[in-house]
Every structure is written in structure tokens, then in C-alpha cells.
Scaffold this motif. Structure first.
Motif, PDB file in Angstrom:
ATOM      1  N   PHE A 174       0.821  -1.203   0.000  1.00 49.08           N
ATOM      2  CA  PHE A 174       0.000   0.000   0.000  1.00 49.08           C
ATOM      3  C   PHE A 174       0.862   1.262   0.000  1.00 49.08           C
ATOM      4  O   PHE A 174       0.550   2.250  -0.679  1.00 49.08           O
ATOM      5  CB  PHE A 174      -0.929  -0.012   1.213  1.00 49.08           C
ATOM      6  N   SER A 175       1.962   1.212   0.785  1.00 52.19           N
ATOM      7  CA  SER A 175       2.858   2.373   0.789  1.00 52.19           C
ATOM      8  C   SER A 175       3.484   2.581  -0.592  1.00 52.19           C
ATOM      9  O   SER A 175       3.700   3.715  -1.031  1.00 52.19           O
ATOM     10  CB  SER A 175       3.941   2.191   1.852  1.00 52.19           C
ATOM     11  N   HIS A 176       3.769   1.458  -1.283  1.00 50.14           N
ATOM     12  CA  HIS A 176       4.300   1.577  -2.648  1.00 50.14           C
ATOM     13  C   HIS A 176       3.261   2.188  -3.587  1.00 50.14           C
ATOM     14  O   HIS A 176       3.572   3.063  -4.415  1.00 50.14           O
ATOM     15  CB  HIS A 176       4.727   0.199  -3.153  1.00 50.14           C
ATOM     16  N   ASP A 177       1.993   1.758  -3.417  1.00 49.12           N
ATOM     17  CA  ASP A 177       0.928   2.318  -4.248  1.00 49.12           C
ATOM     18  C   ASP A 177       0.720   3.802  -3.957  1.00 49.12           C
ATOM     19  O   ASP A 177       0.396   4.594  -4.859  1.00 49.12           O
ATOM     20  CB  ASP A 177      -0.386   1.558  -4.018  1.00 49.12           C
TER      21      ASP A 177
ATOM     22  N   GLU B  18      -5.546   4.275 -22.128  1.00 53.65           N
ATOM     23  CA  GLU B  18      -4.480   3.275 -22.082  1.00 53.65           C
ATOM     24  C   GLU B  18      -4.469   2.392 -23.316  1.00 53.65           C
ATOM     25  O   GLU B  18      -3.638   1.489 -23.421  1.00 53.65           O
ATOM     26  CB  GLU B  18      -4.661   2.398 -20.817  1.00 53.65           C
ATOM     27  N   GLY B  19      -5.400   2.644 -24.228  1.00 51.96           N
ATOM     28  CA  GLY B  19      -5.463   1.856 -25.444  1.00 51.96           C
ATOM     29  C   GLY B  19      -5.988   0.456 -25.217  1.00 51.96           C
ATOM     30  O   GLY B  19      -5.592  -0.479 -25.914  1.00 51.96           O
TER      31      GLY B  19
ATOM     32  N   LEU C 212      -7.034  11.813  -7.764  1.00 51.95           N
ATOM     33  CA  LEU C 212      -8.172  10.902  -7.712  1.00 51.95           C
ATOM     34  C   LEU C 212      -7.732   9.483  -7.372  1.00 51.95           C
ATOM     35  O   LEU C 212      -8.415   8.757  -6.647  1.00 51.95           O
ATOM     36  CB  LEU C 212      -8.901  10.910  -9.062  1.00 51.95           C
ATOM     37  N   ARG C 213      -6.556   9.123  -7.903  1.00 51.45           N
ATOM     38  CA  ARG C 213      -6.029   7.790  -7.594  1.00 51.45           C
ATOM     39  C   ARG C 213      -5.696   7.670  -6.105  1.00 51.45           C
ATOM     40  O   ARG C 213      -5.989   6.643  -5.466  1.00 51.45           O
ATOM     41  CB  ARG C 213      -4.781   7.531  -8.443  1.00 51.45           C
TER      42      ARG C 213
ATOM     43  N   LEU D 245     -10.493  -3.654 -11.844  1.00 48.18           N
ATOM     44  CA  LEU D 245     -10.494  -3.021 -13.173  1.00 48.18           C
ATOM     45  C   LEU D 245      -9.377  -2.011 -13.331  1.00 48.18           C
ATOM     46  O   LEU D 245      -8.669  -2.002 -14.353  1.00 48.18           O
ATOM     47  CB  LEU D 245     -11.837  -2.356 -13.423  1.00 48.18           C
ATOM     48  N   SER D 246      -9.186  -1.178 -12.316  1.00 44.49           N
ATOM     49  CA  SER D 246      -8.139  -0.140 -12.416  1.00 44.49           C
ATOM     50  C   SER D 246      -6.754  -0.783 -12.497  1.00 44.49           C
ATOM     51  O   SER D 246      -5.901  -0.330 -13.257  1.00 44.49           O
ATOM     52  CB  SER D 246      -8.227   0.794 -11.213  1.00 44.49           C
ATOM     53  N   ASN D 247      -6.541  -1.839 -11.733  1.00 43.08           N
ATOM     54  CA  ASN D 247      -5.238  -2.535 -11.794  1.00 43.08           C
ATOM     55  C   ASN D 247      -5.048  -3.207 -13.137  1.00 43.08           C
ATOM     56  O   ASN D 247      -3.950  -3.218 -13.716  1.00 43.08           O
ATOM     57  CB  ASN D 247      -5.133  -3.567 -10.677  1.00 43.08           C
ATOM     58  N   ALA D 248      -6.121  -3.795 -13.672  1.00 40.41           N
ATOM     59  CA  ALA D 248      -6.035  -4.465 -14.971  1.00 40.41           C
ATOM     60  C   ALA D 248      -5.744  -3.452 -16.092  1.00 40.41           C
ATOM     61  O   ALA D 248      -4.913  -3.698 -16.981  1.00 40.41           O
ATOM     62  CB  ALA D 248      -7.342  -5.212 -15.262  1.00 40.41           C
ATOM     63  N   ILE D 249      -6.423  -2.297 -16.017  1.00 38.65           N
ATOM     64  CA  ILE D 249      -6.200  -1.265 -17.052  1.00 38.65           C
ATOM     65  C   ILE D 249      -4.787  -0.722 -16.972  1.00 38.65           C
ATOM     66  O   ILE D 249      -4.131  -0.474 -17.982  1.00 38.65           O
ATOM     67  CB  ILE D 249      -7.229  -0.142 -16.886  1.00 38.65           C
ATOM     68  N   ARG D 250      -4.308  -0.595 -15.736  1.00 38.58           N
ATOM     69  CA  ARG D 250      -2.985   0.011 -15.558  1.00 38.58           C
ATOM     70  C   ARG D 250      -1.846  -0.947 -15.882  1.00 38.58           C
ATOM     71  O   ARG D 250      -0.819  -0.577 -16.419  1.00 38.58           O
ATOM     72  CB  ARG D 250      -2.876   0.542 -14.122  1.00 38.58           C
TER      73      ARG D 250
END
Length: 391
Positions: free
Chosen positions: A269-272, A354-355, A307-308, A383-388
């Protein structure tokens, strides 16, 4: 304010309970024994008196019968007195009792006053007092010279020589029985003391065998609380202690896993958190130093990263709420097709940038019982992790 009792050690509690039980039982046994022995002694003394009375009656009847044919009154009286004295002496020798014959005024008729003991003089005085009060027969105890005696008297008018009322007084000593009772009590008390002492030593050893593993388990629990999750050796002597050792080891392993998961989560979490913070810091410093002549794009990136950050913080708050034992979750019917369609519309712009493309494969009308807010956080994070990160 009520004062609380000081808590006791388990060993002290076991010993105190044992001593209370053994002393109470010993006292009850001694009391019951003494009551039973007293009843037995009194019954034996009464039987002895009854035997003495019957013996005297039989001997006196025989003496009266033998003297029926005597013509002279004086020789007859003298011979009858001699016969009564012999009957008394024979009865006293065979029954270990003392006998006297008195009249209604308390005067001792037989034996001679010079032959009376101090005990019999005292007893005849008491008996004469009872007779004068109208008590014609009675059985009672008397203490004389630190000894206990049983006394019985009743009217006896079998002789034809005297028409006045006469009373036969019989005294039986309870000295031997009382001495036996005292010696028996002494032996019983000695046995009880020895048994209590031996039992105390045994119970102390037993209590120590119980409390030592408990103390060891208590120290192990303290070590777990301080962060030491080493496995404890299991005590196999007692089934319950062994089960408790096993449960503590299981708890220690689970706590160790939970602690490791907590550490991993904080690291991830600290890395995120660090990634968007560094991005925001870099673009903000670039705008402040004039590296970016046009601030529109950096500002948009800062807003996106903010927002992230907000999304990450919301996730942390949600996890914190779920960890609280009193948190209640509202369960409702959720249409998954409609839910995922709405969720896709929120993340479609991010995927386009992200294409990447999101494809929904869910039958219409498929429903589950859940909480839409928690589902949104769960699948939104996926979803956000998958897109990123997905290729």
C-alpha cells in the motif's frame, strides 16, 4: 464501596478447598461418632442397671421365700437383713454397680451408713429430694469427683417385714466407657491429623503439577503478545493442557501469518501511495520552476493522480471499517449485468486512454445478494489494476 477479595493462586485455592472439606468432614465424623458412642454408653449402662435390678429382685424374692416359715419376728428380720446385704454384695460384684435401699424420707435402710461411699450418700440425698417432690421413679446422670454415673431408682415393697414405702437405688459408673471414648477420640484425632497432613502434601504436589504448566502457558501467551511467535513444546502429561498447548501454537501461527499479511499489505500500500505522490510532486515542482511552460497537461495529471490517491485512501477506510467487529453491512439484491455495465462506463475513459478495451460477458438478469458499494470497490480496484498493468 465494597472491597474486592484478593485473588488467590490456583494452588492456594485447591489447598484451601481441600482443607475446608477434610476438616469439615472430620468434625462431622467426630461429632457423629461421639453421639453414637454416648447413646451406646447410656444404653449399656441402662441395661446394666436393669440387670442389677432384676438380679436383686430375684435374690430378695428367694430370701423372702426362705424366711416365710420363721415364727420369731426378730430372728426373721435379722436374717432377712443379712440376706438382703448378701444379695446386694453379690449383685455389685457381678454387675459392677452400687446398690442401696432407702425409705421415703431418704433414710438408708441397707447397707449400713458406715458402709456407704461418699458417692452413694450424695445420690441418696438427691433421690430423697426427688421422692419428696413426688417423683417415684427416675433415671438420671450425676457427676461426682470428675466422673460420670448413671442413677436409677424405683419403689420396691416386696418384703413383708416393713409396710413403709421403700426404694431401690442402683448406681452404675461410666468411667470405663468414658475413658474408652476419650482414648478413641484421641486416636481418631491423631489419624485425622496424619491424614490431613499427608493429604496436604499430596494435594500440594498435585496442585504444583497443575499450576506449573499453566504458568508456562501464561508466559508463552505474554511472549506472543510481545511479538514472539515461536512454537511451544506440547505437554503430553495432561490431555487438557496438551489441547491448550496445541491451540496456543495454532493461535501463534495464525497471528504470525496475520502479522506477515499486515506487513505485506502496508508495504504494497505504501508503494501504491508513493507512486502517485511522487508523480504529483514532480509535476508540481515542474510547474513551480517553469519547466512546463503550459500547465494544462501537468495539472490534468496531478488531478488524475489525486483521484487515484483518493481511491486508495477510500479502500483503506473500507478495510478499516470491515475490520471493526460492530460494522454492519446492508445486504441487498444486485443485478450483476446492470452493475457491471455501470462500472464499465466509469472506467471506459481510463481504458481508452491506455489503449485497452473492456468486454462484458455476463447474462442479463443474473442477481446475487450482496452490497453494491463494497462490490464497486472490489471490482473497481480489479479493473483499475487491470487497465494500468495488463498488457
Amino acid at each position: 464501596m465494597m472491597r474486592k477479595n484478593k485473588p488467590l493462586l490456583l494452588q492456594e485455592k485447591v489447598l484451601r478447598t481441600y482443607l475446608i472439606v477434610i476438616i469439615s468432614m472430620s468434625l462431622l465424623i467426630l461429632i457423629a461418632f461421639n453421639l453414637s458412642m454416648s447413646l451406646f454408653i447410656n444404653k449399656t449402662a441402662q441395661s446394666q442397671i436393669d440387670e442389677s435390678r432384676e438380679t436383686v429382685k430375684v435374690l430378695l424374692k428367694k430370701a423372702v421365700k426362705d424366711l416365710k416359715d420363721t415364727d420369731s419376728l426378730l430372728p426373721k428380720a435379722r436374717e432377712f437383713t443379712i440376706a438382703i446385704n448378701q444379695s446386694f454384695k453379690l449383685t455389685e460384684m457381678t454387675s459392677e454397680s452400687e446398690i442401696a435401699l432407702i425409705n421415703a424420707s431418704g433414710e438408708v435402710l441397707l447397707p449400713k451408713s458406715t458402709d456407704l461411699s461418699g458417692l452413694m450418700r450424695t445420690i441418696t440425698d438427691d433421690v430423697s429430694t426427688k421422692i419428696l417432690r413426688g417423683v417415684k421413679f427416675d433415671t438420671f446422670h450425676i457427676n461426682f469427683d470428675k466422673e460420670r454415673y448413671l442413677v436409677s431408682y424405683e419403689a420396691y415393697n416386696e418384703t413383708a417385714l416393713n409396710n413403709r414405702s421403700q426404694y431401690l437405688v442402683i448406681v452404675v459408673s461410666q468411667k470405663a466407657a468414658t475413658l474408652l471414648l476419650r482414648r478413641t477420640n484421641f486416636i481418631l484425632i491423631a489419624v485425622v491429623c496424619f491424614t490431613t497432613l499427608l493429604g496436604t502434601l499430596i494435594f500440594r504436589k498435585l496442585a504444583r503439577e497443575i499450576t506449573q504448566p499453566i504458568g508456562y502457558l501464561s508466559n508463552y501467551a505474554k511472549s506472543i503478545a510481545s511479538g514472539n511467535f515461536e512454537t511451544m513444546a506440547i505437554n503430553e502429561d495432561t490431555l487438557e493442557i496438551a489441547a491448550l498447548c496445541h491451540d496456543l501454537n495454532t493461535m501463534s501461527q495464525n497471528l504470525q501469518k496475520a502479522e506477515q499479511m499486515k506487513v505485506d499489505f502496508l508495504q504494497n500500500f505504501s508503494h501504491d501511495l508513493r507512486t502517485p505522490l511522487m508523480s504529483i510532486q514532480g509535476y508540481a515542482e515542474g510547474i513551480a520552476t517553469g519547466v512546463f511552460p503550459e500547465a494544462t497537461k501537468p495539472a490534468a495529471i496531478i488531478a488524475s493522480e489525486s483521484l487515484r490517491l483518493k481511491h486508495l485512501v477510500d479502500q483503506l477506510i473500507t478495510l478499516s471499517r470491515l475490520d471493526m467487529s460492530k460494522t454492519s453491512v446492508a445486504i441487498m439484491t444486485v443485478n450483476l449485468h446492470d452493475f457491471f455495465t455501470l462500472l464499465m462506463s466509469r472506467y471506459e475513459g481510463l481504458a481508452t486512454n491506455e489503449g485497452k478495451k473492456i468486454v462484458l460477458n455476463c447474462p442479463n438478469g443474473f442477481e446475487i445478494q450482496s452490497n453494491d458499494e463494497l462490490l464497486e470497490k472490489l471490482f473497481g480496484n480489479l479493473l483499475s489494476n487491470a487497465i494500468r498493468y495488463a498488457k
